[in-house]
Structures are given as C-alpha cells and as structure tokens.
Design an enzyme around this catalytic site. Structure first.
Site, PDB file in Angstrom:
ATOM      1  N   ASP C 142       0.525  -1.089  -0.151  1.00 28.60           N
ATOM      2  CA  ASP C 142      -0.343   0.011   0.181  1.00 28.60           C
ATOM      3  C   ASP C 142       1.156   1.310   0.063  1.00 28.60           C
ATOM      4  O   ASP C 142       1.452   1.760   0.586  1.00 28.60           O
ATOM      5  CB  ASP C 142      -0.820   0.114   1.175  1.00 28.60           C
ATOM      6  CG  ASP C 142      -1.608  -1.157   1.320  1.00 28.60           C
ATOM      7  OD1 ASP C 142      -1.839  -2.054  -0.060  1.00 28.60           O
ATOM      8  OD2 ASP C 142      -2.652  -0.765   2.202  1.00 28.60           O
ATOM      9  N   LYS C 205      -6.594   3.508  -3.251  1.00 28.30           N
ATOM     10  CA  LYS C 205      -7.314   3.330  -1.533  1.00 28.30           C
ATOM     11  C   LYS C 205      -7.404   4.691  -1.310  1.00 28.30           C
ATOM     12  O   LYS C 205      -6.554   5.912  -1.928  1.00 28.30           O
ATOM     13  CB  LYS C 205      -6.495   2.473  -1.333  1.00 28.30           C
ATOM     14  CG  LYS C 205      -6.492   2.650   0.059  1.00 28.30           C
ATOM     15  CD  LYS C 205      -4.836   1.794   1.169  1.00 28.30           C
ATOM     16  CE  LYS C 205      -5.404   2.027   2.372  1.00 28.30           C
ATOM     17  NZ  LYS C 205      -4.469   1.282   3.344  1.00 28.30           N
ATOM     18  N   LYS C 241     -10.602   0.145  -2.665  1.00 27.08           N
ATOM     19  CA  LYS C 241     -10.179   0.626  -1.345  1.00 27.08           C
ATOM     20  C   LYS C 241     -10.129   1.360  -0.114  1.00 27.08           C
ATOM     21  O   LYS C 241      -9.388   2.051  -0.651  1.00 27.08           O
ATOM     22  CB  LYS C 241      -8.449  -0.432  -0.397  1.00 27.08           C
ATOM     23  CG  LYS C 241      -8.840  -0.835   0.656  1.00 27.08           C
ATOM     24  CD  LYS C 241      -6.822  -0.695   1.427  1.00 27.08           C
ATOM     25  CE  LYS C 241      -7.091  -0.845   3.140  1.00 27.08           C
ATOM     26  NZ  LYS C 241      -5.674  -1.679   3.462  1.00 27.08           N
TER      27      LYS C 241
END
Lengths: 488, 292, 305
Positions: C142, C205, C241
């Site tokens: 991430d 995300k 996400k």
C-alpha cells in the site's frame, strides 16, 4: 488477471424483500364527502372504488360528489369565509396551519404508506419526497399568514374568498398541500377535489383537518370524477379556480371561465428539455437524467423527457445511461428498495404503451430495461428512445411515463432553439461546468424552472410553474401567494 | 392668400414601418359634433398576423440591458413631450376640452417616465433568492412572457394606450395594440413618436380598426402569449377569453381611470411577466453534506 | 524514467469534472437501500472477508502484530463458518512477523510503504522501502502518492512515481493511497484516481487513516466511477479500498451496496474490494451474532486486538 493467492469468489448479491409494513395504517372501508367539517353522504348515494395499481387490489369505496354536493361544499366554504375565516386574526390563521403541518408530520409514515398504496409510487419517494414536502409546504405558508403585507410592497392585501381546487393523481398529497396551504394562509376557504384514482391521502388530510379544530367549512374535500371538477369550475360562487393537470383539461377550464372575472392558476403539462454539454459533470448528469425522467415513474409534469446530448459525448452518455438503468429495481412500490413503482392506472399504462408503439413505428431505436415485472398491477419498464427526430410524436407530446427521447446537438444556439421549440415551457435542465453558459441558457430557455446541474428539485420556498401551454401562475414561495390574494 | 394645409394620413404601425392596411379599407370615425376625424385604416386579420410576426421578430428587446430599455423609454417621453401640441389638438378634435386634453397629455408623458424608471428596478423587487432546504442556490427572476396583445379602452385614447402599453414593454415584452376604435388619432401619432425614439421596430405595433374584427384573430393567434384587455365590453371579454384558451394565453382585464395619477404601478408590469426559477448546487453548505 | 507529457495531458483531459452535491445525492440513494434477512447476513460475511485488518502505529510490537494475526484467522470462533479477513496490514518492519503467523492461512500480508503516511521522501528511499517490504514477503503493498507534488500540479511526477513503485513491486499487488482527505476536491480525487490507474495501480485506496476525513462514501463513489470508466474503456479491472472511518456494519453494507450497484457483482470479492479498518470487524461480528441469535450484543463478548 494474474492471481497468486486464492481469493473469495465474486457472488451475486441480491437484496431480500424489504416491505414497508401496512399494519399501522388506518383506512376506512368507505369514505364520505368532507363538507362543512362533517362527513356527508353523497346526494346521489353513489360511491366508486379505488384500487392499488401495484396489484389491482381493492382499497376503499369513495363518494362520488355531484353538482348538488359541490354546491353544498361551496356554500359551506362561503359561510366559513364570511363568518369565521375572514374574521379571525392572521396570526391565529397561521397557528391553525402550523398545527395541520405538525399533525401531518406525526402521521407521516401512515401518509406515505397510503400514498404508495393508492398511487403506485415507491415508498422511498412517498416517504422521502412527497410527504415531507407536503408537511413543509404547510409549515412554510403558515408563517406567511400574518406577514402578507411584506410580500406586496405598497399595496393592501386581501383574500379572494372561496377557492375551488382540482388536483392530479401524480403527487396526490403534495398537490393538496400546494393548493390548500397558500390558500388558507392568504385567508381563503377551499373546496378541493382530489383525482379519482388517488383520493385517499386527501381524505386522510381531511381527518387531520378535522382533528386540528380548523373551523368547519374552511376546507372541504369532495371526491369524484371530471363531472365533480366541472361542477366546481362552473359554480358561480367561487372566486378562484386552481387546477393542476393535463393541458387539455386546463384549456377546457380556461374556456369555461372566459367572461368571468375569476382568478385562475393552471399548472399543466410539459415536455421539458434536459441538456447535457460535453464539459458536464457526466456521472452526476447521468444521475440527473435518470432522476429527471424516472422519478415517480415519469408521472411528473416537469419530467426531463427530452434529452439533448452534445454529439461529442452522446455515445458515452447513452452507454452510462443504460448501465445506470440496469441498477434500477422495478416492482412492488412498498418495497423500500424499489426504484420504479407501478403506473398509476390501467388507462395511463395504455397511453404510455401507445406512445412506445408510436416511437417504434417512427423508427426510433428503443432500449428497455429487461426486468421482472409483477404478474398483477400496471408496470412499465424504464424506456429510452435514441435516433429521435425533433419532429417525432414521442419528442413532442407529453407521455407522462418512464419514457425518454434522446436527441443530439452540436452548438449552444441549436440546442436553445430546439429546447424552446415546443408548445410547453415548464422546466429545463442544463448540465455544464461553465458558469457563463448556464446563465446564458437560463436566460434564454422559455421555462419556469431551470435546474442547472441538478434536476427535479422541489421546495416550498421555490416558485414552480410554466410558460406557454404549461400554464400560468406560480405555486410555492413568495410568488405563490399572488395566486390567492387581491391587491388594492 | 391662405396656405393650403397638408392633411395627415393616418396609417398603422407594424415592425417599425407605417403601412396602410393590407386590406386597403378605411373607416371614418366621427366626434361628438359629427365631424370626421380622418380616414383611418380598417385593419384586417392579415394585419394582425403581420403585426404579431413583427412583434415575435422583435423579442430581442428582452435581451437588451434593463438600463438600455430604461433609456429608450425615457427617450419616448422626450419625443412625446415634443409633440404635446399635436396630441392636444387631436384630443380636442376627438372631443376633449383643452384643459382635459392638456392634463391627459401631461399625464401620458409622466407615465412614460414613470415606467422608464421601473425598467431596471422591478427585477429587484419581484425577484427573490429562495432559501431552499437543500444544498442549492435558488433564485427567481421576472422575465417577459413574450408577445402580448393589448386591447385599448375606447375613451382616454392616449393615456389609456400609454398606461397599458408601457408596463408591457417595460417588462421586455413586445406587443400588438388594438387602438381605440372610435378615437384612434392619438394612437397613430403615438406610433410616430415611437418611430422617432430609439425603440426598435416591432416592439410596439399599433393597429386601428374594428375591435369586433380584430380581437378574434389576435386572441386566437397561437404565437401570442398574453392579452391585456383594457375595454369594457362583456361580449368581447368573453370571446377573447374563449379564444385565448387555445394556447393557454395569460389574460388580464385592466380597466381603470387612467387619468388618475395613482393608477400606475409595479403590479401592472407583473401582469405580463413570468417568474423563472433557477437552481444550482452549492458545495459545502451546512447540514447538507453527506450522511456520514 | 519519465512519462510522455502527452499521456499525462490526455489523462487530465479525460478526467471528468465532478459535482459534489450530485455525488452526495447519489450516495444518499445508496443509503436508502434496506438490506434485510439473508441479504444482510450475506453482506455482513462478505464485509468480514474483505477487511484488511490494520495496525499502523509507531508503538506496534511483534506481540501486537501476532495477536492481530490470530484475530484475523479466528474472528469469532463461537460462530462457526465465518470467513477470515482478507489481509493483515502492517508496517514493513512487521511483515516477516505477520507472514510467519499467517503462513498456514490464505490471509495475505499487506505492507504500507513509500514513506507512509507522509510520503515526503525521495523516490530512491521509497523504492528501497517498497523492495524491503516485498523482500520480507508482503503479498500486497500500500503506497502513498506525493500529495505535495499533486498540489503543485506536477502530475507527471505523481504518475512516474507510481509507475516506479509498481515496477519495484514486481508481481506483488499495488494499492495506491490517494490520501483523499488532503486532496481539496472531488475533481482532484478523480484526477488522482485516473493518474494512479493509468500508472498501474492494482487497487486505489482512499486514505492512510492518519488524516481526517478518511474514507467517505462520496469520495469512494468518485473513485469507483474512475474504476468503472477505465473498465468500460479497457476491460481491465482495478480494485478499490476505502480505508479509515468505516467502523459500523451498517456503513459497510452501504459501501457494498455502492460497489454492487456501480461496479457490479464482479467486484464483490476480496480480490477487488477491501475495507481498511481496525474496529469494523467486531461490529460486523456483533451484527452477525445478532442475526444468528436474535438478541442484541455486547462488545464485552468480542475480542479486541
């Protein structure tokens, strides 16, 4: 797609039925006429049945008022006007209207369920739109009752007397509120006729009016058909006629009132243009198109039924539109997840289907949502037509159903011309990121309501009404008061 | 030796031009002393058609700035003032006495000035910003309804016409005017005033002739948006009302004593205005942000 | 490595403008969906399976991470048949610990990288950070974008950086954190989404969880639309996400409704949709317990890790 690890498998997730409960609603088997604060049997002894268009089930019997009954109602309204309502102080008047608003709020869910049962509209809309807006309308106008002099500078404001009001079936309770609230606030008394397919919420409103202690005869509700409406229009002792409904009936009413000095307001049909420019916030525009045409099954006088898309983005918009349509649920209006409910009546469904056939015959390309439709009841899947010409019947006449016609355009001037090229002039939508263009269009479009980067928004403080054959007069806001006062 | 006087030909006024009626007909109204007022055009339904189409072509009037419309209306007052003598003479010929005629003309000029002043102000009084309970900016503005037919009263032939016509064009409309049938002189001379002011051709079109003949084509014309009826004939009023319904015209009846200086106001402008309401989203208004 | 300017220009030009109020109205409609009965239970289990159980604190210890990993596998053993969460999300230094604890499961280990959460480090440092996480065994990385560069209008830098990290990731899936709480408008959220997608993000995300607001539905909707447009144009799926701020099952269900109705059922798996959350799992578990047993639950009966 390369996958190194196992993942869960994507699955179809459908929503279980989420029916709004009918247990807490209170409907009588039979409804009489609400005249002079009492429930009176129709003089003819005739009743008609009202059904749930979602499953054709019987809901209640409702009195059919004839000219005699209308005369009684007008007389009651006249007496109430002369003896009570014109004499009490404006601030007391306000308090009655506030009380009605509060009582409606307290019974909001019951109203919503009954509206859905009687009209076929989704519970999501009757709960979130119709009923709260109706309550708010009473709230808004209540406060005007003792402030009318501020609304019309330099003039003395007085009430008209008895108002005859005839409302349609698409927003039964909301239209009753739009009519009754400003009329009472301005000091008039009322004889109101709800539509024959959707009389129940107006009758429930009569119960609330009874409960509120509003003096007898100030509001009278007479149910019936066209003949009942005609009796109201032609009654010599009304001072004002307010009508919302079809342009044809509006013209008949205007004709029959020719030569009288009665004040008239007409809220009639429309064929409103919804215009999408290439720089628009496109996903919100698609949502606006959906909301513009499929809100209330398209039974909306200001429905954005003519879509104009700038040629450069037409393919994208149409693709997104079809995609979005695929996530709409058509079905039981009482299910909280239903997006498109039932068509209001068998007759209206026939009209819509007639137009869909005309569209096909005219050579337009049809797209309809493939969806399961309940066996009983009146339903029409959301429909679009592409390759539509300005001269097509389906692009000119009001269909009053979930049917959208799509045309493309190239330039600003072209789309203004096409949008205005209609006998109607109720509303229009404009979608663009360019402020100066919005103001150009909002100035040049001949329509009473312009929604820029939004569509189908309503508010008690916002005037609503059209140009040309969409009628005259405004409802809502300060401007809505004019319809119910005389100035001296 | 006395000079031979030049007599005036009374013509109608369409699209900024002074044609004779296409029908070639005329009539000779007379005053109380039975003296002829002149050979007056007896307009036909085709003249009505031409006038309406001229008025429709002139609707660009609404797109002028309000300030500019005010300037032009004021210019009309200036031109009218300059022609006072002629109007007084015509009013006297039509049967007024000198004093009443003077009062009427003065009042007509003052009324034009009155409405000239409203051109850039009525919007502020009649418009509104509406406090809707969602995240939108919402405002209402008055806009002209379009082409307006005006039927003038039979008496008060100048001030009556001015009182009915000026509020209509003040609001940005264009119009087709049916003048007083019995006292038509001032209407035609007023057209000459208009023609020498800066008013664009077609904004005001003036027809003379028989009301009975002209009201029907005007009231039934599908490209007329509103009718102001300023006369007092119940039969005409009813006929007009029935025909007007064919395209849902706004119809209002305004018969007042136009020589009363009080009979002028904002609400008369409102008779031929539409209220147009525009909505637009506002980002980040309190209480209207997303639910979570 | 620099991108061609014309490519960036084309991304900017094709990134549509977003109306915030309209987006909020659409969100409000998702929130009127009533998810009851079987569809609720299914939704709740789906939500559990999509959670990236997260601990990203300076005070994280091996013990804390081990406990979290145990929880990831044994969400609430009192109810049989529950899924595990999708992944455990930790700092790079904890990846090997988590990997070891979860080796016998299918739960993935995700690592934040690229000078998380600020992202204010040179590219070389970020690449090294990423490579370290990958070497330690992370299944997913991430990353954070350089919001400062984005604000400066240096979109090419943002794009190139994502592309470089993607390269450093190799076969490890890359989630690109936009930190939408720092982007001023939904227009920027959309543009950042488009840049990330074109630069090779496997997932986009919303947030690090360190900045308020973290995930919101309007922001997530905007990102979902970017994913949808990309899919419609190229056929390539990108995952989503939302992270931070989603702590109730009701809200999680609304997110799922949104994914279901915008992207469709193809995205209804933890391959394509994740919740970045630490406290969501217990609320979902309590709801599942309520649905199964019929009575409202107390937090005392659900383990906190």
């Amino acid at each position: 797609m390369t996958k190194k690890n196992k993942e869960t498998i994507a699955m179809k997730w459908s929503y279980s039925p989420a029916l709004e409960s009918k247990d807490h609603i209170n409907l009588r088997e039979k409804y009489d006429l609400f005249i002079n604060g009492k429930w009176m049997k129709p003089s003819s002894g005739k009743y008609f049945k009202t059904f749930n268009p979602a499953d054709e089930s019987f809901l209640a019997e409702v009195a059919h008022a004839d000219a005699k009954d209308v005369d009684k109602a007008v007389q009651a309204a006249r007496d109430a006007y002369n003896n009570v309502w014109s004499k009490i102080s404006p601030s007391e008047r306000a308090k009655y209207i506030y009380r009605i608003a509060r009582l409606m709020q307290e019974r909001a869910r019951e109203f919503a369920v009954i509206e859905t049962l009687d009209a076929g509209k989704t519970i999501r809309e009757s709960r979130d739109v119709d009923v709260p807006l109706a309550c708010n309308h009473f709230f808004y106008y209540a406060g005007w009752a003792d402030k009318l002099d501020y609304a019309f500078p330099n003039r003395k404001v007085s009430s008209l007397g008895v108002a005859g009001q005839i409302i349609p079936w698409n927003f039964p309770l909301l239209m009753a509120a739009w009519k009754i609230a400003p009329a009472l606030a301005a000091g008039n008394t009322v004889v109101l006729k709800p539509a024959e397919t959707t009389p129940l919420t107006a009758l429930k409103l009569a119960e609330i009016i009874e409960e509120s202690g509003l003096p007898a005869g100030v509001v009278n509700i007479v149910t019936g058909f066209g003949d009942t409406g005609a009796a109201i229009v032609n009654h010599p002792d009304t001072d004002k006629i307010a009508f919302t409904g079809s342009t044809n009936v509006g013209k008949m009413i205007q004709k029959s009132l020719a030569g009288t000095n009665k004040k008239i307001t007409l809220e009639l049909g429309g064929k409103s243009a919804n215009i999408i420019f290439e720089d628009a916030p496109i996903d919100q525009a698609v949502e606006g198109i959906i909301n513009g045409i499929f809100f209330n099954q398209g039974h909306v006088c200001c429905a954005g039924s003519r879509l104009f898309v700038q040629e450069s983005i037409a393919d994208v918009v149409i693709r997104k539109l079809k995609d979005r349509m695929r996530s709409l649920f058509v079905g039981n209006p009482l299910d909280k997840n239903t997006d498109i409910g039932a068509i209001n009546s068998k007759e209206q469904l026939a009209t819509i289907l007639k137009y869909i056939n005309i569209g096909k015959e005219e050579g337009a390309e049809i797209f309809q949502l493939a969806c399961d439709i309940p066996d009983k009841g009146y339903y029409c899947p959301p429909t679009l037509f592409t390759n539509v010409a300005q001269s097509s019947v389906i692009a000119q006449e009001e269909i009053f159903g979930p049917v959208l016609t799509i045309q493309t355009f190239r330039t600003v001037d072209e789309v203004i011309q096409k949008a205005n090229n209609s006998p109607f002039g109720l509303a229009a939508g404009v979608w663009t990121d360019k402020g100066s263009r919005i103001f150009n269009l909002t100035t040049k479009l001949k329509a009473g309501v312009i929604w820029a980067n939004t569509y189908n928004k309503f508010d008690p403080s916002s005037p609503f009404g059209g140009y040309k054959e969409s009628g005259f007069g405004r409802e809502g806001g300060l401007h809505g008061l004019s319809a119910y006062v005389k100035l001296s | 030796m006395s000079r031979l006087e030049i007599l005036k030909t009374y013509k109608i006024y369409i699209g900024g031009q002074f044609p004779r009626t296409e029908s070639g007909r005329y009539y000779v109204p007379k005053n109380g002393q039975n003296e002829p007022l002149g050979n007056i055009c007896l307009s036909s339904r085709k003249d009505v058609r031409n006038a309406v189409s001229a008025a429709r072509k002139a609707t660009g009037w609404a797109e002028r700035t309000a300030f500019n419309r005010g300037q032009i209306l004021y210019r009309i007052a200036e031109m009218l003032e300059g022609r006072k003598a002629q109007f007084i003479e015509e009013l006297i010929l039509q049967g007024s006495n000198k004093k009443t005629a003077e009062i009427e003309v003065n009042l007509a000029v003052d009324r034009v000035v009155y409405y000239a002043g409203w051109c850039d102000k009525y919007q502020q009084i009649m418009g509104a910003v509406n406090p809707v309970s969602s995240s939108h900016f919402n405002f209402s503005v008055p806009e002209p309804t379009g082409v307006v037919g005006i039927v003038c009263p039979e008496n008060q032939s100048l001030v009556g016409l001015v009182s009915l016509v000026l509020p209509v064009i003040c609001g940005g409309n264009t119009c087709v005017v049916i003048a007083s049938e019995s006292l038509p002189l001032c209407a035609v001379t007023f057209a000459e005033v208009l023609n020498t002011s800066d008013l664009p051709g077609g904004v005001i079109n003036i027809l003379t002739g028989a009301k009975k003949e002209l009201i029907s084509p005007l009231a039934s014309h599908m490209d007329v948006n509103a009718i102001i009826y300023g006369d007092n004939d119940e039969e005409q009023w009813k006929t007009l009302g029935i025909l007007a319904a064919d395209n849902v015209k706004r119809v209002s009846r305004l018969s007042k004593d136009w020589t009363n200086p009080e009979n002028q106001d904002l609400y008369q402008i409102a008779e031929t205005l539409e209220i147009k309401t525009t909505w637009h989203p506002i980002e980040n208004i309190g209480g209207a942000s997303s639910g979570y | 490595m620099t991108s061609e300017n014309s490519k960036i220009q084309s991304i900017i030009q094709n990134s549509p403008t977003i109306d915030k109020v309209g987006t909020e109205e659409r969100v409000a409609r998702f929130q009127t969906r009533s998810i009851k009965g079987d569809s609720k239970l299914m939704g709740l289990k789906m939500a559990l399976s999509m959670i990236d159980l997260t601990t990203l604190e300076g005070k994280d210890t091996q013990g804390k991470v081990k406990q979290l990993c145990y929880k990831a596998e044994h969400l609430h053993d009192a109810i049989p048949g529950l899924p595990t969460v999708a992944a455990v999300c930790v700092y790079p230094s904890m990846v090997s610990i988590a990997k070891k604890a979860l080796n016998h499961t299918q739960i993935k280990v995700a690592s934040v990288a690229t000078a998380f959460p600020g992202g204010q480090s040179p590219l070389a440092v970020k690449i090294a950070d990423t490579k370290f996480a990958v070497d330690q065994g992370a299944d997913e990385v991430d990353m954070v974008i350089s919001r400062g560069k984005f604000m400066e209008g240096n979109y090419a830098y943002v794009f190139d950086e994502i592309a470089a990290i993607k390269e450093a990731c190799g076969n490890v899936r890359l989630k690109v954190i936009l930190e939408t709480g720092e982007l001023a408008t939904l227009d920027d959220v959309r543009l950042a989404s488009d840049l990330a997608i074109h630069a090779g993000a496997d997932f986009i995300k919303t947030s690090t969880g360190k900045i308020q607001p973290a995930a919101t539905m309007p922001v997530t909707l905007t990102m979902l639309m970017a994913i949808k447009d990309h899919y419609d144009k190229t056929g390539v799926m990108v995952g989503m996400k939302p992270a931070g701020g989603i702590s109730t099952s009701k809200l999680a269900l609304h997110y799922l409704v949104m994914v279901n109705e915008v992207l469709g059922e193809k995205w209804l798996s933890n391959e394509w949709f994740r919740f970045g959350a630490s406290s969501l799992a217990n609320d979902v578990l309590m709801q599942i317990a309520k649905t199964v047993n019929g009575s409202y639950q107390s937090a005392d009966y659900f383990s906190i890790d």
